[in-house]
Design a protein around this motif. Structure first.
Motif, PDB file in Angstrom:
ATOM      1  N   ASP A 150       3.445  -8.115  -9.667  1.00 20.27           N
ATOM      2  CA  ASP A 150       2.933  -8.787  -8.473  1.00 20.27           C
ATOM      3  C   ASP A 150       4.102  -9.371  -7.690  1.00 20.27           C
ATOM      4  O   ASP A 150       4.631 -10.419  -8.033  1.00 20.27           O
ATOM      5  CB  ASP A 150       1.926  -9.878  -8.859  1.00 20.27           C
ATOM      6  CG  ASP A 150       0.608  -9.286  -9.348  1.00 20.27           C
ATOM      7  OD1 ASP A 150      -0.025  -8.547  -8.574  1.00 20.27           O
ATOM      8  OD2 ASP A 150       0.231  -9.532 -10.505  1.00 20.27           O
ATOM      9  N   SER A 215       6.355   9.361  -1.719  1.00 23.40           N
ATOM     10  CA  SER A 215       6.719   9.604  -3.118  1.00 23.40           C
ATOM     11  C   SER A 215       7.124  11.047  -3.376  1.00 23.40           C
ATOM     12  O   SER A 215       7.881  11.327  -4.295  1.00 23.40           O
ATOM     13  CB  SER A 215       5.573   9.198  -4.044  1.00 23.40           C
ATOM     14  OG  SER A 215       4.401   9.914  -3.738  1.00 23.40           O
TER      15      SER A 215
ATOM     16  N   VAL B 149      -5.931   0.624   1.461  1.00 19.01           N
ATOM     17  CA  VAL B 149      -4.724   0.240   0.727  1.00 19.01           C
ATOM     18  C   VAL B 149      -4.818  -1.144   0.087  1.00 19.01           C
ATOM     19  O   VAL B 149      -4.319  -1.368  -1.010  1.00 19.01           O
ATOM     20  CB  VAL B 149      -3.439   0.329   1.591  1.00 19.01           C
ATOM     21  CG1 VAL B 149      -2.967   1.759   1.730  1.00 19.01           C
ATOM     22  CG2 VAL B 149      -3.617  -0.328   2.937  1.00 19.01           C
ATOM     23  N   ASP B 150      -5.447  -2.091   0.790  1.00 19.17           N
ATOM     24  CA  ASP B 150      -5.574  -3.427   0.198  1.00 19.17           C
ATOM     25  C   ASP B 150      -6.982  -3.601  -0.363  1.00 19.17           C
ATOM     26  O   ASP B 150      -7.927  -3.860   0.369  1.00 19.17           O
ATOM     27  CB  ASP B 150      -5.250  -4.510   1.235  1.00 19.17           C
ATOM     28  CG  ASP B 150      -3.764  -4.546   1.564  1.00 19.17           C
ATOM     29  OD1 ASP B 150      -2.970  -4.780   0.634  1.00 19.17           O
ATOM     30  OD2 ASP B 150      -3.400  -4.324   2.738  1.00 19.17           O
ATOM     31  N   LEU B 181      -6.058   3.685 -13.160  1.00 16.08           N
ATOM     32  CA  LEU B 181      -4.603   3.929 -13.104  1.00 16.08           C
ATOM     33  C   LEU B 181      -3.878   2.620 -13.390  1.00 16.08           C
ATOM     34  O   LEU B 181      -4.128   1.610 -12.745  1.00 16.08           O
ATOM     35  CB  LEU B 181      -4.211   4.443 -11.712  1.00 16.08           C
ATOM     36  CG  LEU B 181      -2.707   4.700 -11.504  1.00 16.08           C
ATOM     37  CD1 LEU B 181      -2.211   5.817 -12.402  1.00 16.08           C
ATOM     38  CD2 LEU B 181      -2.409   5.022 -10.041  1.00 16.08           C
ATOM     39  N   ASP B 191      -1.122  -5.397 -12.940  1.00 16.12           N
ATOM     40  CA  ASP B 191      -1.013  -6.515 -12.007  1.00 16.12           C
ATOM     41  C   ASP B 191      -2.372  -7.208 -11.896  1.00 16.12           C
ATOM     42  O   ASP B 191      -3.323  -6.862 -12.597  1.00 16.12           O
ATOM     43  CB  ASP B 191      -0.497  -6.023 -10.652  1.00 16.12           C
ATOM     44  CG  ASP B 191      -1.383  -4.933 -10.067  1.00 16.12           C
ATOM     45  OD1 ASP B 191      -2.383  -4.553 -10.723  1.00 16.12           O
ATOM     46  OD2 ASP B 191      -1.088  -4.455  -8.969  1.00 16.12           O
ATOM     47  N   LYS B 192      -2.453  -8.170 -10.991  1.00 17.60           N
ATOM     48  CA  LYS B 192      -3.664  -8.973 -10.832  1.00 17.60           C
ATOM     49  C   LYS B 192      -4.886  -8.069 -10.554  1.00 17.60           C
ATOM     50  O   LYS B 192      -5.939  -8.224 -11.175  1.00 17.60           O
ATOM     51  CB  LYS B 192      -3.436  -9.944  -9.675  1.00 17.60           C
ATOM     52  CG  LYS B 192      -4.412 -11.083  -9.575  1.00 17.60           C
ATOM     53  CD  LYS B 192      -3.880 -12.152  -8.624  1.00 17.60           C
ATOM     54  CE  LYS B 192      -4.960 -13.171  -8.311  1.00 17.60           C
ATOM     55  NZ  LYS B 192      -5.948 -12.706  -7.317  1.00 17.60           N
ATOM     56  N   ARG B 194      -5.454  -4.914 -11.227  1.00 11.75           N
ATOM     57  CA  ARG B 194      -5.868  -4.119 -12.392  1.00 11.75           C
ATOM     58  C   ARG B 194      -6.538  -5.011 -13.441  1.00 11.75           C
ATOM     59  O   ARG B 194      -7.546  -4.645 -14.035  1.00 11.75           O
ATOM     60  CB  ARG B 194      -4.663  -3.415 -13.008  1.00 11.75           C
ATOM     61  CG  ARG B 194      -4.385  -1.987 -12.588  1.00 11.75           C
ATOM     62  CD  ARG B 194      -4.663  -1.565 -11.191  1.00 11.75           C
ATOM     63  NE  ARG B 194      -3.674  -2.024 -10.229  1.00 11.75           N
ATOM     64  CZ  ARG B 194      -3.452  -1.492  -9.039  1.00 11.75           C
ATOM     65  NH1 ARG B 194      -4.163  -0.470  -8.622  1.00 11.75           N
ATOM     66  NH2 ARG B 194      -2.552  -1.992  -8.196  1.00 11.75           N
ATOM     67  N   PHE B 231      -2.908   2.818  -2.037  1.00 16.36           N
ATOM     68  CA  PHE B 231      -1.439   2.843  -2.063  1.00 16.36           C
ATOM     69  C   PHE B 231      -0.955   3.563  -3.317  1.00 16.36           C
ATOM     70  O   PHE B 231      -0.221   4.543  -3.236  1.00 16.36           O
ATOM     71  CB  PHE B 231      -0.848   1.426  -1.982  1.00 16.36           C
ATOM     72  CG  PHE B 231       0.643   1.465  -1.788  1.00 16.36           C
ATOM     73  CD1 PHE B 231       1.177   1.527  -0.516  1.00 16.36           C
ATOM     74  CD2 PHE B 231       1.505   1.488  -2.872  1.00 16.36           C
ATOM     75  CE1 PHE B 231       2.555   1.607  -0.317  1.00 16.36           C
ATOM     76  CE2 PHE B 231       2.877   1.572  -2.691  1.00 16.36           C
ATOM     77  CZ  PHE B 231       3.409   1.624  -1.410  1.00 16.36           C
ATOM     78  N   SER B 232      -1.392   3.102  -4.481  1.00 17.12           N
ATOM     79  CA  SER B 232      -0.882   3.735  -5.700  1.00 17.12           C
ATOM     80  C   SER B 232      -1.464   5.138  -5.868  1.00 17.12           C
ATOM     81  O   SER B 232      -0.813   6.018  -6.439  1.00 17.12           O
ATOM     82  CB  SER B 232      -1.109   2.862  -6.937  1.00 17.12           C
ATOM     83  OG  SER B 232      -2.426   2.434  -7.025  1.00 17.12           O
ATOM     84  N   ASN B 234      -1.939   7.234  -3.450  1.00 13.79           N
ATOM     85  CA  ASN B 234      -1.097   8.072  -2.614  1.00 13.79           C
ATOM     86  C   ASN B 234       0.237   8.364  -3.304  1.00 13.79           C
ATOM     87  O   ASN B 234       0.714   9.500  -3.314  1.00 13.79           O
ATOM     88  CB  ASN B 234      -0.859   7.329  -1.283  1.00 13.79           C
ATOM     89  CG  ASN B 234      -0.119   8.160  -0.256  1.00 13.79           C
ATOM     90  OD1 ASN B 234       1.070   8.371  -0.395  1.00 13.79           O
ATOM     91  ND2 ASN B 234      -0.820   8.635   0.746  1.00 13.79           N
ATOM     92  N   VAL B 235       0.813   7.325  -3.914  1.00 12.66           N
ATOM     93  CA  VAL B 235       2.069   7.508  -4.658  1.00 12.66           C
ATOM     94  C   VAL B 235       1.840   8.513  -5.784  1.00 12.66           C
ATOM     95  O   VAL B 235       2.624   9.442  -5.994  1.00 12.66           O
ATOM     96  CB  VAL B 235       2.577   6.159  -5.224  1.00 12.66           C
ATOM     97  CG1 VAL B 235       3.730   6.382  -6.211  1.00 12.66           C
ATOM     98  CG2 VAL B 235       3.026   5.236  -4.093  1.00 12.66           C
ATOM     99  N   LEU B 236       0.736   8.341  -6.496  1.00 15.16           N
ATOM    100  CA  LEU B 236       0.414   9.203  -7.635  1.00 15.16           C
ATOM    101  C   LEU B 236       0.309  10.666  -7.233  1.00 15.16           C
ATOM    102  O   LEU B 236       0.956  11.542  -7.817  1.00 15.16           O
ATOM    103  CB  LEU B 236      -0.915   8.742  -8.257  1.00 15.16           C
ATOM    104  CG  LEU B 236      -1.473   9.584  -9.398  1.00 15.16           C
ATOM    105  CD1 LEU B 236      -0.585   9.478 -10.622  1.00 15.16           C
ATOM    106  CD2 LEU B 236      -2.898   9.149  -9.748  1.00 15.16           C
ATOM    107  N   LYS B 238       1.132  12.265  -4.362  1.00 17.58           N
ATOM    108  CA  LYS B 238       2.281  12.869  -3.679  1.00 17.58           C
ATOM    109  C   LYS B 238       3.470  13.053  -4.617  1.00 17.58           C
ATOM    110  O   LYS B 238       4.243  13.994  -4.456  1.00 17.58           O
ATOM    111  CB  LYS B 238       2.695  12.033  -2.473  1.00 17.58           C
ATOM    112  CG  LYS B 238       1.763  12.223  -1.287  1.00 17.58           C
ATOM    113  CD  LYS B 238       2.274  11.470  -0.072  1.00 17.58           C
ATOM    114  CE  LYS B 238       1.272  11.542   1.074  1.00 17.58           C
ATOM    115  NZ  LYS B 238       1.522  10.483   2.063  1.00 17.58           N
TER     116      LYS B 238
END
Lengths: 335, 335
Positions: A150, A215, B149-150, B181, B191-192, B194, B231-232, B234-236, B238
């Motif tokens: 975080d 990414s 994303v948020d 994930l 993180d918070k 998850r 967000f994650s 998309n990272v995952l 791509k």
């Protein structure tokens, strides 16, 4: 004299690879002093018959070993007599020690480094920075990728500054091209954290910020340092590694499915061995904790002698380049 | 009769692939009605000489085309007369239309679907759910991977519910194995977001929650649906795609570096073509917007005729399985 502690247990090839790597580093570098931690008898057994400068090597007996499945926050309290915690203690108590190398549990090492080693002046949160090889023969650092899930935008800016100094110090990259991991390359992309981090990175004079990165471009060689929170950094690095491994597995499965494919692969034997060598993280060194008072390098669990030696050299290079002093100077100035 | 709108422009092979895909779907499915949007003359040119049921096909003339580099939030205001916006308008105004297919700009489509089509009752935020092939021959959905994303934990729970119903409806997966994930598989990881999402997923009776997943296991075949913030996600997706492509590129470069390697590859020609076919997303269908009032399917920009046809079939299957009604029922009950 640069003093480095080597945790001799916790890896697939421990303590053999750890001790051999330490001996190799000692023999190459006359300015190096190494402290080995772990079961003394086992370490001595590995040292037996080898040539090394005995006056630059000490053993600290710490017979316990931390398993990879043990809970990090617990083991750092309960396994005080483990090889890893003895190494961490050494960093805390021996002011002459520059850093440590471990190939043991990543979670335990990050927790111990964060909670026990302490931060450099000016550092809000430490960051874990692994290195991957890029397709054009360079490397790319991913910072943070394990320590702080975080994050605030200010922390992300610090990751960029620390990572840049690290790449300069340990890899000789003059002006590391820094990118912010995002969902698109346009400046306005991303979630709240990214939108607030972007202008901070843009305004930071000490780094070479090139904008947002998707990414998919991680291995492209276009960037030297990717800045991210530990959550997305973890997703990024594990999915990249995972996809590469799955691809190789699929290729292998296909090759073994027909004799003619096997014959083809036989002709390509040298090529596949070159590719394997290229992808072998053992050649690129370990992941480094940035922002802790002493340099902590985490080698892969399956590290061999060469990989351990490379990790020790990372500490030496960082120390020679005054990495930690430079990080602290930069961050007490900019924040 | 199931009515589907097909945006005929915006892809690398448009309008040819779009029109051909629509004609193929019409000829296979006598219960299908298709509306094509785009430049009428260009569409008619593609239809010329083909056999198709003219009584089940209409064209809406909308000559503008949205480029991939145009800003999504702007084009949905300024390019009202584009093929994509005409299709979106059709979803809004024609209550008989079940959904649409586009191979144009992902950003514009997600923005338009989110802002113009409206949400199903009970849905907090729509989610974008792409599908990837797994190494054991199945598929895995990644939800959300582009829309929100948020996120809040409640939204993440809704993504799990919507994604599960989607996999049941469009892919016949009886009890989709849902994973969150995360940076590790242990329940307390992350993180918070998850940490707060995990117990919600665990408590949700309508899904088959199997726990946390690390990104390296995406293609393993152990999971049918991965729940994440956009967000994650998309990272995952791509980084997985990027790594696979970089691996293939590296392999190709190596093969071409020596005649003997080329000879080996010649023996493996069929194998490489099989692998390429396996990895070809064209065979797996497009990414679906979940939670919007109508089903919106986004095919890859380089979609060919077959890929467009598969996307149209996705809308048909979702409609036949009452996907949207089921999502709305589930979410008005559980939230």
């Amino acid at each position: 004299m640069i003093k480095v502690v080597v945790d001799c247990f916790g890896g697939d090839n421990s303590p053999g690879a750890n001790v051999s790597g330490a001996v190799a580093a000692l023999n190459k570098n006359s300015d190096l002093y190494i402290i080995l931690t772990g079961d003394e008898a086992a370490i001595k057994e590995q040292l037996y018959g080898r040539e090394y400068p005995a006056d630059r090597l000490t053993i600290i007996h710490a017979p316990e070993v931390i398993g990879c499945d043990e809970k990090p926050t617990e083991v750092i309290k309960t396994k005080r007599n483990s090889s890893m915690m003895a190494a961490i203690d050494c960093l805390r108590t021996d002011s002459a020690v520059s850093g440590m190398v471990s190939v043991g549990s990543t979670g335990a090492l990050i927790a111990a480094a964060t909670l026990r080693v302490g931060r450099l002046a000016g550092v809000m949160r430490p960051a874990f920075c692994p290195i991957l090889p890029t397709m054009n023969g360079g490397v790319v650092g991913i910072c943070d990728s394990g320590a702080t899930v975080d994050c605030t935008p200010e922390m992300m800016k610090q990751f960029a500054v620390m990572g840049s100094i690290y790449l300069q110090s340990a890899f000789g990259v003059e002006s590391p091209r820094v990118a912010l991991l995002n969902v698109g390359t346009e400046a306005e992309k991303g979630d709240k954290l990214r939108k607030e981090t972007y202008p901070l990175l843009q305004a930071e004079q000490s780094i070479n910020f090139t904008g947002n990165m998707e990414s998919r471009d991680l291995l492209s060689g276009k960037y030297d340092l990717v800045v991210c929170d530990a959550f997305s950094g973890n997703v990024l690095i594990k999915s990249t590694e995972g996809a590469c491994l799955e691809m190789l597995k699929m290729l292998k499965k296909n090759i073994y499915s027909k004799p003619i494919y096997k014959l083809g692969a036989l002709l390509q034997k040298k090529m596949f061995s070159d590719i394997k060598q290229f992808m072998n993280y053992q050649n690129y060194g370990g992941s480094v904790m940035l922002g802790t008072r002493k340099t902590v390098v985490k080698g892969h669990g399956s590290s061999n002698e060469k990989a351990v030696e490379v990790c020790i050299e990372q500490v030496v290079r960082a120390e020679s380049a005054r990495m930690n002093e430079r990080i602290s100077e930069a961050l007490t100035q900019t924040t």
